[in-house]
Design a protein around this motif. Structure first.
Motif, mmCIF file in Angstrom:
data_model
loop_
_atom_site.group_PDB
_atom_site.id
_atom_site.type_symbol
_atom_site.label_atom_id
_atom_site.label_comp_id
_atom_site.label_asym_id
_atom_site.label_seq_id
_atom_site.Cartn_x
_atom_site.Cartn_y
_atom_site.Cartn_z
ATOM 1 N N UNK A 1 0.557 -1.311 0.186
ATOM 2 C CA UNK A 1 -0.204 0.354 0.133
ATOM 3 C C UNK A 1 1.177 1.150 -0.146
ATOM 4 N N UNK A 2 0.423 1.971 -0.527
ATOM 5 C CA UNK A 2 1.066 3.131 -0.370
ATOM 6 C C UNK A 2 1.178 3.486 1.267
ATOM 7 N N UNK A 3 0.652 3.680 2.193
ATOM 8 C CA UNK A 3 0.846 3.959 3.260
ATOM 9 C C UNK A 3 2.438 3.348 3.788
ATOM 10 N N UNK A 4 2.614 2.068 3.511
ATOM 11 C CA UNK A 4 3.238 1.549 4.088
ATOM 12 C C UNK A 4 4.440 1.611 2.797
ATOM 13 N N UNK A 5 3.939 2.035 1.898
ATOM 14 C CA UNK A 5 5.357 2.960 0.526
ATOM 15 C C UNK A 5 6.091 4.154 2.285
ATOM 16 N N UNK A 6 5.464 5.476 2.223
ATOM 17 C CA UNK A 6 5.684 5.857 3.127
ATOM 18 C C UNK A 6 6.540 6.164 4.231
ATOM 19 N N UNK A 7 5.987 4.984 5.260
ATOM 20 C CA UNK A 7 6.545 4.624 6.426
ATOM 21 C C UNK A 7 8.176 4.234 5.912
ATOM 22 N N UNK A 8 8.112 3.196 4.734
ATOM 23 C CA UNK A 8 9.558 2.542 4.603
ATOM 24 C C UNK A 8 10.340 3.822 4.724
ATOM 25 N N UNK A 9 9.961 4.939 3.170
ATOM 26 C CA UNK A 9 10.667 5.565 3.291
ATOM 27 C C UNK A 9 11.450 6.724 4.337
ATOM 28 N N UNK A 10 10.428 6.407 5.090
ATOM 29 C CA UNK A 10 10.243 7.685 6.304
ATOM 30 C C UNK A 10 11.523 6.645 7.167
ATOM 31 N N UNK A 11 11.108 5.513 7.407
ATOM 32 C CA UNK A 11 12.265 4.539 7.669
ATOM 33 C C UNK A 11 14.058 4.471 7.642
ATOM 34 N N UNK A 12 13.458 4.343 6.249
ATOM 35 C CA UNK A 12 15.084 4.762 5.371
ATOM 36 C C UNK A 12 15.530 5.810 5.974
ATOM 37 N N UNK A 13 15.002 6.864 5.608
ATOM 38 C CA UNK A 13 15.570 8.646 5.700
ATOM 39 C C UNK A 13 16.429 8.690 6.939
ATOM 40 N N UNK A 14 15.972 7.493 8.336
ATOM 41 C CA UNK A 14 16.502 8.092 9.525
ATOM 42 C C UNK A 14 17.603 7.120 9.049
ATOM 43 N N UNK A 15 17.855 6.242 8.541
ATOM 44 C CA UNK A 15 19.217 5.147 8.776
ATOM 45 C C UNK A 15 20.078 5.932 8.074
ATOM 46 N N UNK A 16 19.670 6.983 6.761
ATOM 47 C CA UNK A 16 20.258 7.479 6.586
ATOM 48 C C UNK A 16 20.454 9.087 6.916
ATOM 49 N N UNK A 17 20.256 8.806 7.778
ATOM 50 C CA UNK A 17 20.600 10.382 8.383
ATOM 51 C C UNK A 17 21.902 9.811 9.449
ATOM 52 N N UNK A 18 21.272 8.748 10.080
ATOM 53 C CA UNK A 18 21.988 8.014 11.153
ATOM 54 C C UNK A 18 23.793 8.007 10.367
ATOM 55 N N UNK A 19 23.516 7.222 9.370
ATOM 56 C CA UNK A 19 24.906 7.319 8.646
ATOM 57 C C UNK A 19 25.836 8.244 8.545
ATOM 58 N N UNK A 20 25.609 9.280 8.467
ATOM 59 C CA UNK A 20 25.773 10.726 7.965
ATOM 60 C C UNK A 20 26.264 11.306 9.307
ATOM 61 N N UNK A 21 25.176 11.045 10.067
ATOM 62 C CA UNK A 21 25.945 11.654 11.157
ATOM 63 C C UNK A 21 26.625 10.981 12.129
ATOM 64 N N UNK A 22 27.686 9.692 11.667
ATOM 65 C CA UNK A 22 28.625 8.574 12.171
ATOM 66 C C UNK A 22 28.227 8.123 12.773
ATOM 67 N N UNK A 23 27.108 7.868 13.369
ATOM 68 C CA UNK A 23 26.676 6.977 14.577
ATOM 69 C C UNK A 23 27.790 5.565 14.643
ATOM 70 N N UNK A 24 28.445 5.296 13.585
ATOM 71 C CA UNK A 24 28.843 3.929 13.864
ATOM 72 C C UNK A 24 28.295 2.796 13.680
ATOM 73 N N UNK A 25 27.131 2.924 13.604
ATOM 74 C CA UNK A 25 26.250 1.391 14.069
ATOM 75 C C UNK A 25 26.395 0.579 12.495
ATOM 76 N N UNK A 26 26.766 -0.937 13.396
ATOM 77 C CA UNK A 26 26.556 -1.880 12.568
ATOM 78 C C UNK A 26 25.502 -2.914 12.127
ATOM 79 N N UNK A 27 24.881 -1.624 11.462
ATOM 80 C CA UNK A 27 23.661 -1.822 10.744
ATOM 81 C C UNK A 27 23.259 -2.270 9.831
ATOM 82 N N UNK A 28 22.324 -2.130 8.475
ATOM 83 C CA UNK A 28 22.036 -2.715 7.700
ATOM 84 C C UNK A 28 22.597 -1.274 6.744
#
Lengths: 696, 325
Positions: free
Chosen positions: A411-438
């Motif tokens: 569904x579109x709603x799931x798409x939006x949620x997924x994009x939100x989640x990815x944006x968060x991961x990306x932000x954390x990556x840029x901020x070099x949280x150095x998490x060993x995540x996907x």
């Protein structure tokens, strides 16, 4: 400066002095001296791909080259060395004249054996003549030597013993015997007779006997090894190679044999003794030169010094290069500077797409989502979450991550949620949280592939830049490195650049040279008969497969240039073609193979030669390897099954393309990202794809 | 140096009947599907006309000619094939007026046939015909052979002696359209310096450029320096005698510079040039370190050209040779 310092890439084109001038040894325990072991009586086969350096190595240890370092003290220097290298190139014999013409094979075998003995003897006698000439001749009884050598023949050469007084005359006599065989063999085409050839000595008697005679008359030679360096064995037929194997097996002191051949050149290991073979480790030692170089930790350093040697020898201004050569070479080839998240690598995208929303991956994604969700997607929202305008690589990673999660989005709603989640991961990556995540994993593994996709989608050439890349591409074959540099240098003339004069060689020039070199390497595999085309077509299919994966929406493996397969299940023809491709260095057999994920079986693993990578926009460095079924591998390599290749390729890669559905109805129509039609309900289940690439 | 241009060359009419000089006892031609080959076979006046069916063309039975006497053998070895032919023909060639149309011949067969006739049969005089095409079917992209090279070896009877010092060996290539063949030969003797002989003037005006375009492809692969004038020579594509003279001059110069060098020749251009290589070899290279190499392919194209533009007759004379033991 119009000289190309890399113009000569084959050691055959070097004079004897140049062999020394252009000699570069490899540092560490596995130096070339320790590879060839000239002081060891054990016989050795030195195998390698084209351009691995076999000839340069063998010539370097030959008398004809070493004498330029002896400074006129031949006997004492040879005595110091402990060996006398006699270099012989088999292509000089035109051995194909010893077959056919209505004669029995065994007759030609006898003639060839005798002819080969004469040939080796002539080379040896000429060498010894030169040594004696240089030394104090009075102390050496040449006449007696000649008589003893003539006594090695099975027939009584009374007249010759009386008339021949020195080694030169003896050599001329041997030459006359050889020429007589040449003439009769050639004319056999017309006369249909070789009866006139008089074989005067038994096989091996001259080769082993002459050194013994010399050691009796030259005391300094008592402990010398007479090392026969027989190069280009591939030019001999199978039965002719049998004779060489027999000589190796029946070796007598003070002789030794070092035999050079291409990987594909060994036609038999049998001798004439009831088909017995020379045993590895017992009668012979085999060295595969390009493999040794490839696995040598000092290969990089060797390659750098090889280049430096060329520059110093050909460019007077660089003769006394004081600065660190590695750094100098780095500066000489323009590269993209390192930057956070490859920002500079993607700088071109700003000029090509001033409006970042029009970057090709966005227009593609928008078109797909609109088609899939029938226009119900607010793409601006998707863009808001997934974009990261400063870092195009991360935008691609975000899209890639979305694709990886796509099967759970119905569904579109799931798409939006997924994009939100990815944006968060990306932000954390840029901020070099150095998490060993996907997200971290995905960048580490797939950055190179995503960058390649950005270049391709923007109609930009792939980049293979800098000395480190060129050395990696050569992969143990120094000639490949020299060829790349030669071609790049050629392009500097065309592009009006002046290399090695402060300005670095441009990216475009490097790309032109690298592409030309890849093409050359592919076409240089000139295999006799129809196998050449079969092998090249197979490699073409294999590379196409790798390319399809690399540029898919969701590649299953990162930096894919290798595959593994259970060889026990492939066809005989597949196995034959793979073997040939390996012997012609188009494929590299990865030692250790690959363990099958579902069983304890160990499969064979092969990598496409890195020299070929630019031809298909593939990566140079191997990371993962894809496990292929025997059906796919057969469709790639077995000409009777290639009609299945296209379909098997589609089936194997369909889950890597949007919308990643398993359904038969779902067609992969999204390759160039035209309008999308959803054909079935999307499964919620994450597909069971091969995971992220496995590092070796 | 020998000047072979004293030999007689004459242009024959494509359309009109030929004169009395163009009558022979035996006319030998190699069949292929080019119309110029059939044209010459019809025009020639001879007591016996022989078609040689070379197995490399892979003809089907229904494609074979219906006129003349057919000689078909399986062997792809040029000496086996020619010897089988001569035995079956059962003719005393020495005392006959012989004409060979080389247009359809695959070069090794042609070259061996001439050598055998001269050195074994004792023939001293041969008329050789060659017809030039209007054009090649695909211009510079015309493939004359499959380019699947099975082996590179000396043509039977053309393997010279081998000097053991081979650091100054020379490979002289008559450069033709098949650049892959040039590359294969050059790689076979990759230690030798390469000299190329281009057909100039070419058979047709545009063929020279086509030739160069193809030869350039071989340069990098085989380390040939196409730009160095010392290593690129010219001889008319339709004149065997000038070709032989160029070779004679070249050999004299090279051997003077280094008497121990091995010379390798490879005629990969036109048939007249290959005839020139043959004449030169038979006249000057017996018992010398000179060999003629050829890249043997698995098949040849039976038709590569269109039309007939000119017909040449070359009258070749040889001294009375015999093979001495």
């Amino acid at each position: 400066m119009k000289t190309n310092p890399f113009n000569i890439t084959k050691s055959n084109d070097f004079s004897d002095e140049q062999i020394i001038d252009y000699w570069v040894d490899i540092s560490g325990m596995q130096s070339f001296y320790n590879t060839i072991k000239p002081n060891s009586p054990a016989s050795m086969f030195i195998l390698g791909g084209k351009g691995s350096g076999k000839t340069h190595l063998m010539r370097y240890y030959s008398f004809n080259v070493r004498k330029h370092t002896y400074k006129n003290k031949f006997i004492s220097k040879i005595s110091q060395d402990g060996y006398l290298g006699i270099y012989l190139r088999t292509k000089g014999i035109d051995s194909k004249k010893f077959e056919g013409k209505g004669q029995e094979a065994y007759a030609w075998e006898s003639i060839f054996s005798y002819y080969f003995d004469l040939w080796v003897s002539i080379t040896l006698l000429s060498t010894l003549s030169e040594i004696i000439e240089e030394s104090s001749k009075d102390t050496i009884d040449e006449e007696a030597i000649c008589i003893d050598i003539l006594s090695l023949f099975d027939v009584d050469l009374k007249n010759e013993k009386e008339s021949i007084k020195n080694i030169n005359e003896l050599t001329n006599y041997f030459v006359s015997l050889q020429k007589e065989i040449d003439y009769i063999s050639n004319n056999c085409a017309m006369t249909r007779s070789i009866a006139a050839i008089d074989i005067k000595s038994s096989p091996g008697k001259l080769i082993f006997g002459i050194p013994i005679v010399f050691t009796e008359y030259i005391p300094s030679f008592k402990n010398i090894l007479f090392m026969h360096l027989i190069d280009e064995l591939e030019s001999f037929t199978e039965s002719q190679q049998q004779y060489i194997n027999a000589l190796v097996r029946d070796r007598q002191a003070p002789c030794s044999f070092k035999i050079g051949s291409r990987l594909y050149g060994i036609k038999t290991k049998e001798t004439f003794s009831a088909g017995e073979e020379n045993k590895e480790g017992s009668e012979i030692e085999t060295v595969i030169l390009d493999r040794e170089l490839r696995e040598n930790p000092n290969y990089n350093d060797f390659a750098i010094r090889l280049i430096a040697n060329r520059l110093e020898n050909n460019i007077p201004e660089l003769k006394d290069l004081n600065e660190d050569i590695k750094e100098y070479l780095k500066q000489s080839y323009e590269e993209i500077p390192k930057s956070a998240h490859y920002q500079k690598y993607c700088e071109f995208i700003w000029s090509k797409y001033p409006d970042p929303t029009l970057r090709p991956y966005w227009t593609k994604l928008e078109s797909r989502l609109n088609g899939y969700f029938k226009g119900k997607v607010d793409f601006k929202l998707v863009y808001k979450y997934l974009s990261c305008e400063e870092f195009p690589l991360l935008e691609k990673i975000n899209i890639f991550t979305l694709y990886k999660d796509f099967n759970s989005i119905d569904k579109v709603a799931r798409l939006t949620n997924c994009c939100k989640k990815i944006a968060k991961e990306c932000k954390e990556y840029i901020e070099k949280n150095k998490k060993k995540d996907r997200y971290n994993d995905q960048v580490n593994h797939f950055a190179q592939d995503m960058l390649a996709q950005i270049l391709k989608d923007s109609e930009h050439s792939q980049r293979y830049l800098g000395i480190t890349t060129f050395i990696k591409m050569s992969d143990g074959l120094p000639r490949n490195l020299l060829t790349i540099l030669k071609n790049i240098h050629k392009w500097t003339f065309y592009n009006e650049e002046t290399p090695y004069r402060g300005k670095s060689i441009s990216i475009k020039t490097q790309q032109d040279g690298v592409l030309e070199s890849a093409e050359w390497f592919f076409k240089d595999a000139r295999i006799a008969g129809s196998d050449g085309k079969l092998i090249r077509d197979s490699i073409e299919r294999l590379a196409t497969f790798f390319k399809e994966v690399r540029f898919s929406d969701k590649p299953s493996e990162c930096s894919l240039v290798a595959f593994s397969v259970d060889l026990t299940k492939v066809s005989v023809e597949t196995e034959r073609i793979i073997d040939l491709a390996e012997k012609w260095s188009l494929l590299i057999n990865i030692e250790g193979g690959q363990y099958d994920k579902n069983s304890s079986r160990k499969d064979a693993k092969y990598q496409l030669n890195p020299m070929l990578a630019p031809r298909w926009d593939l990566p140079i460095a191997r990371r993962g390897a894809i496990s292929l079924s025997h059906n796919i591998v057969d469709s790639i390599f077995d000409t009777s099954k290639t009609n299945k290749f296209e379909q098997l390729l589609k089936d194997r890669t369909k889950l890597m393309f949007f919308p990643f559905s398993r359904s038969n109805k779902s067609k992969r129509k999204f390759k160039n990202d035209d309008s999308v039609k959803r054909t079935q309900k999307i499964s919620h289940k994450q597909p069971d794809l091969p995971g992220l690439c496995s590092n070796d | 140096m020998t000047d072979y241009t004293i030999y007689y060359k004459k242009q024959l009419s494509v359309k009109k009947e030929w004169g009395e000089d163009e009558c022979w006892d035996i006319f030998i031609s190699a069949f292929n599907l080019s119309e110029r080959v059939a044209c010459l076979f019809s025009k020639a006046k001879a007591s016996k006309k022989h078609w040689l069916i070379q197995p490399d063309y892979c003809f089907k039975e229904e494609e074979l000619p219906q006129n003349g006497e057919i000689f078909k053998f399986k062997s792809r070895n040029e000496s086996d094939f020619v010897i089988d032919y001569l035995q079956k023909a059962g003719i005393d060639f020495k005392n006959k007026k012989i004409c060979i149309d080389i247009t359809g011949f695959i070069k090794p067969y042609m070259m061996y046939l001439i050598k055998h006739l001269v050195e074994v049969e004792g023939v001293t005089n041969i008329d050789v015909l060659f017809s030039e095409p209007e054009s090649y079917e695909k211009k510079e992209k015309t493939k004359f052979s499959s380019e699947n090279v099975i082996e590179v070896r000396p043509i039977e009877g053309y393997a010279g002696s081998n000097n053991m010092y081979n650091s100054n060996d020379i490979l002289i290539i008559g450069a033709g359209y098949d650049h892959e063949l040039i590359t294969h030969v050059a790689l076979e003797k990759d230690h030798a310096k390469n000299i190329q002989i281009f057909g100039f003037p070419s058979l047709r005006p545009d063929m020279y450029q086509q030739n160069i375009l193809r030869a350039v492809k071989a340069t990098d692969a085989a380390s040939i320096d196409i730009q160095d004038p010392l290593f690129n020579l010219f001889a008319p594509a339709n004149d065997p005698f000038v070709t032989a003279t160029v070779l004679s001059e070249l050999k004299e110069r090279l051997v003077r510079d280094d008497p121990s060098c091995n010379l390798y020749l490879s005629p990969l251009a036109t048939k007249p040039q290959a005839l020139g290589f043959t004449i030169f070899y038979l006249s000057e290279c017996t018992r010398e370190a000179v060999s003629i190499l050829y890249p043997f392919c698995d098949s040849h194209s039976p038709k590569t050209s269109e039309g007939t533009s000119r017909i040449w007759k070359y009258t070749v004379e040889f001294p009375n040779y015999s093979i001495s033991s």
